[in-house]
Design an enzyme around this catalytic site. Structure first.
Site, PDB file in Angstrom:
ATOM      1  N   LYS A  34       0.817  -1.221   0.000  1.00 13.99           N
ATOM      2  CA  LYS A  34       0.000   0.000   0.000  1.00 13.99           C
ATOM      3  C   LYS A  34       0.851   1.272   0.000  1.00 13.99           C
ATOM      4  CE  LYS A  34      -1.711   0.794   4.032  1.00 13.99           C
ATOM      5  NZ  LYS A  34      -0.925   1.951   4.544  1.00 13.99           N
ATOM      6  N   THR A  35       1.853   1.334   0.876  1.00 10.68           N
ATOM      7  CA  THR A  35       2.682   2.546   0.979  1.00 10.68           C
ATOM      8  C   THR A  35       3.436   2.789  -0.319  1.00 10.68           C
ATOM      9  OG1 THR A  35       2.933   2.158   3.351  1.00 10.68           O
ATOM     10  CG2 THR A  35       4.463   3.699   2.334  1.00 10.68           C
ATOM     11  N   ASP A 218      -4.404   7.943   2.970  1.00  9.20           N
ATOM     12  CA  ASP A 218      -3.962   6.635   3.452  1.00  9.20           C
ATOM     13  C   ASP A 218      -4.903   6.162   4.566  1.00  9.20           C
ATOM     14  OD1 ASP A 218      -2.424   4.399   3.845  1.00  9.20           O
ATOM     15  OD2 ASP A 218      -0.790   5.424   4.892  1.00  9.20           O
ATOM     16  N   GLU A 219      -4.980   4.842   4.793  1.00  7.46           N
ATOM     17  CA  GLU A 219      -5.802   4.258   5.872  1.00  7.46           C
ATOM     18  C   GLU A 219      -7.227   4.838   5.863  1.00  7.46           C
ATOM     19  OE1 GLU A 219      -4.604   1.802   7.281  1.00  7.46           O
ATOM     20  OE2 GLU A 219      -2.460   2.026   7.677  1.00  7.46           O
ATOM     21  N   GLN A 249      -9.471  -4.145   7.902  1.00 10.50           N
ATOM     22  CA  GLN A 249      -8.549  -3.730   8.966  1.00 10.50           C
ATOM     23  C   GLN A 249      -9.050  -2.487   9.696  1.00 10.50           C
ATOM     24  OE1 GLN A 249      -4.145  -4.371   8.373  1.00 10.50           O
ATOM     25  NE2 GLN A 249      -4.733  -4.350   6.227  1.00 10.50           N
ATOM     26  N   ARG A 591      -0.151 -10.285  10.802  1.00 10.17           N
ATOM     27  CA  ARG A 591       1.146  -9.741  11.240  1.00 10.17           C
ATOM     28  C   ARG A 591       2.258 -10.769  11.035  1.00 10.17           C
ATOM     29  NH1 ARG A 591       0.127  -5.529   9.949  1.00 10.17           N
ATOM     30  NH2 ARG A 591      -1.785  -6.525   9.250  1.00 10.17           N
TER      31      ARG A 591
END
Length: 706
Positions: A34-35, A218-219, A249, A591
């Site tokens: 994503k980043t 973002d997010e 998420q 994770r």
């Protein structure tokens, strides 16, 4: 060349980076890059001359993410990123208000109140209005103000359904007036005032709409409704919002995050095609299949399945512990084995749903000599509420302890101000005595100080002859700390930690064969002090699942997988609460890169009493072929057998699973939230929406399934 920026992108990432059909919604799964996509899109837009660096507005949720984005951009392009509008919502709103302070009705050098400063400001307002602060606690007034600001409501826009709320509205209005007089703003005010400024000032709004042709977020799943409305104000019909997020998420509803914003954005922007990033670059296939299986039980989601070309990997390891102590022992032994296999401690994470769970795990690691770090928080004995409780205990053991005296003489607040403390200190220095002795001499006529001295003397008297665990439980209860934290926004976690201190005392007494309070206090100091010795060491990472979001580890332990713990008991009575808990489980699973452990305990200590837990429903939702059971208190059994709600033989034949809806003849409909005790003393806890929790002796509960 623009092509250089695009090298190595997979087809979905390439589609997202080069999107040229207006606004876009990118559904970016965990570990899907994503980043990289966000940063590369900004670089691509600039390099292809679609926008200048100053024409980009990029919103992140942390300052760390903003710094990382700027660093990556600097490496990608030969441009000066200083001055670019990349930052958090609060940071960008602060920048906007600084630039247009007159239009916003603020002084040029307005100050920002942090949470503690804001609380002090609320207290001054209440004092000026002669408010009964026992009825209208300052922290509750503060929470009321912030909740309404975050919902975009000023005092005159709130509906008052009862006299109590009407009073709160008056205090909100008075607080706003005081802040305006003094030229200060709190954090919630930054966003609300920025929104109001853009909403009412058409020229200013059009200026920024013209400037920011490309807005990237973002997010996006973590945006609140006010943040979403702020973004919409900045968007002109010809501009594009590039929203990246993952509805699976979304785990911050308690902070105001509204996962429904993703579907709303899709509707408002007329987006027919959602770009889905589903290739995961973090985890092996077994872990991803487990995450996909669990999250598939949620109904309100946009829908996607993560996949990888890295192979299947190892099966997920499952362990059913007899107790929380056995669970911690298993975790420690597996960590030692992983270390012997060449894994660094820092590549191992132990996750838990509630902060209080860390205490038993910390003690097991400490005893085994394994260095550890509590990520995004403090070790158990370093937490403020525990230090306060220990200070009361230290005074109970020895009232001459000056440091303990200073820590709690006015905590919780009892009207012992700084001047009184200074006078006590001066008297102690002059007389060569302890602060306690000086306080006893000066207490007459000073109500708050007298009350404190009497409290400590009563605690010293009342705890005589008690066991160590009883002493700790009694002092914590009588100190006023639990009542104090009930009014805090994050008070539930702190109260759980205070209750866990009783378990710590009980465990210490059994392990050290000592009921001596001084010995326990020395033990607590040693465990806390070990932190300094381990600073900078390779260390196991301990954290809540919330704190783990955005991180990844080679090996992950998800502990405490029991009904009413994970999923948390509060989720059983909240609208959409269970779906958020399942999203939290999805975050926890994803994770892990290589190895994943799932553990739960048949018995866990709570308030010094055993609590018998049923395995979490999330274990049932895992396909059996993905999981390998690695022993446990009942021996090696299949996960399907363990996952069926089944208590230890001492609590056999429980009539209701935790989470079952039941009817009580007096209190109406509720939800079974837990059990405690055994045999004739077995009790069931039921949560009722209107009156909260009630305990019933199981034999006489008079409950019927709904």
């Amino acid at each position: 060349m623009p092509q250089d920026l695009l090298t190595g992108l997979n087809p979905e990432q390439l589609t997202a980076v080069t999107w040229d059909r207006g606004s876009a919604l990118v559904l970016a799964g965990a570990g899907s890059g994503k980043t990289r996509v966000l940063t590369t899109r900004i670089a691509w837009l600039i390099q292809t001359h679609q926008v200048s660096p100053m024409g980009v507005l990029a919103v992140t949720f942390t300052n760390k993410a903003a710094r990382e984005m700027l660093t990556r951009l600097s490496a990608m392009l030969p441009i000066n990123t200083r001055g670019m509008w990349i930052g958090t919502f609060h940071g960008l709103c602060n920048r906007l208000l600084r630039a247009h302070h007159r239009d916003a009705g603020l002084p040029q050098l307005f100050q920002i109140l942090d949470a503690q400063d804001q609380l002090s400001a609320v207290k001054r307002v209440l004092k000026a209005l002669n408010v009964d602060t026992e009825k209208y606690e300052p922290r509750k007034v503060q929470a009321f103000i912030n909740a309404n600001k975050e919902a975009g409501l000023r005092a005159n826009q709130i509906e008052a359904y009862d006299p109590y709320t009407r009073r709160l509205i008056e205090y909100y209005e008075a607080y706003d007036a005081q802040c305006n007089r003094e030229g200060v703003v709190d954090f919630a005010e930054l966003l609300l005032r920025s929104y109001e400024l853009l909403a009412r000032n058409a020229l200013l709004r059009e200026h920024y709409q013209e400037r920011f042709r490309h807005i990237l977020v973002d997010e996006f799943q973590d945006t609140s409704r006010l943040q979403y409305d702020w973004l919409k104000l900045l968007r002109a019909p010809t501009n594009a919002i590039f929203a990246v997020g993952d509805d699976d998420q979304s785990i911050y509803a308690f902070r105001g995050a509204n996962v429904a914003n993703m579907a709303l954005f899709q509707k408002d922007m007329g987006i027919a095609e959602v770009i889905k990033l589903t290739q995961n670059y973090r985890s092996f296939g077994t872990i991803l299949d487990a995450a996909n299986a669990v999250i598939s039980h949620n109904s309100n989601r946009l829908g996607k399945n993560l996949w990888t070309d890295a192979g299947r990997g190892e099966p997920i390891r499952h362990y059913e512990a007899a107790s929380d102590i056995d669970e911690a022992r298993f975790v420690v032994e597996e960590i030692q084995a992983l270390k012997q296999d060449g894994l660094a401690y820092a590549d191992i994470a132990v996750l838990y749903r509630s902060n209080a769970q860390s205490r038993v795990i910390e003690h097991a690691l400490f005893s085994a000599g394994i260095p550890y770090r509590v990520y995004g928080g403090l070790r158990f004995f370093e937490r403020a509420e525990i230090k306060h409780a220990l200070a009361y205990l230290r005074l109970t053991a020895n009232p001459e302890d000056d440091n303990a005296f200073l820590r709690v003489v006015n905590f919780p607040t009892r009207g012992v101000g700084a001047r009184t403390v200074e006078a006590i200190d001066a008297a102690a220095r002059t007389g060569g005595t302890s602060l306690w002795t000086a306080a006893c001499a000066q207490g007459a006529g000073k109500k708050g100080l007298t009350a404190f001295v009497q409290l400590i003397e009563q605690l010293r008297s009342e705890t005589q002859g008690m066991s160590l665990a009883e002493q700790v439980e009694h002092v914590v209860a009588r100190s006023g700390l639990i009542e104090y934290y009930k009014s805090e926004r994050d008070g539930e976690d702190r109260i759980e930690n205070l209750n866990e201190l009783t378990n710590a005392a009980m465990a210490f007494a059994a392990e050290a064969e000592s009921q001596n309070l001084a010995d326990f206090l020395a033990h607590a100091a040693l465990e806390a002090g070990e932190h300094e010795a381990q600073a900078g060491q390779d260390a196991v990472q301990l954290m809540t699942v919330h704190a783990a979001k955005g991180l990844e580890f080679m090996a992950v332990f998800i502990t405490g997988l029991e009904e009413a713990l994970f999923p948390h008991e509060n989720s059983l009575t909240e609208a959409d609460g269970l779906e958020e808990e399942r999203r939290l489980m999805y975050v926890a699973i994803t994770r892990a890169r290589k190895r994943l452990y799932l553990t739960h305990a048949a018995q866990r200590m709570l308030h010094g009493q055993p609590r018998y837990g049923l395995p979490s429903r999330f274990l049932q939702e895992l396909p059996a072929e993905l999981v390998q059971t690695v022993g446990g208190w009942r021996g090696s059994v299949a996960l399907s057998e363990v996952a069926v709600p089944n208590a230890p033989s001492r609590m056999a034949a429980l009539p209701y699973q935790v989470g079952t809806r039941v009817q009580h003849p007096r209190y109406g409909e509720g939800v079974v939230a837990g059990y405690q005790g055994q045999g004739a003393e077995a009790e069931v806890r039921v949560s009722f929406p209107r009156i909260g929790d009630k305990w019933f002796i199981l034999e006489y509960a008079r409950l019927t399934p709904c």
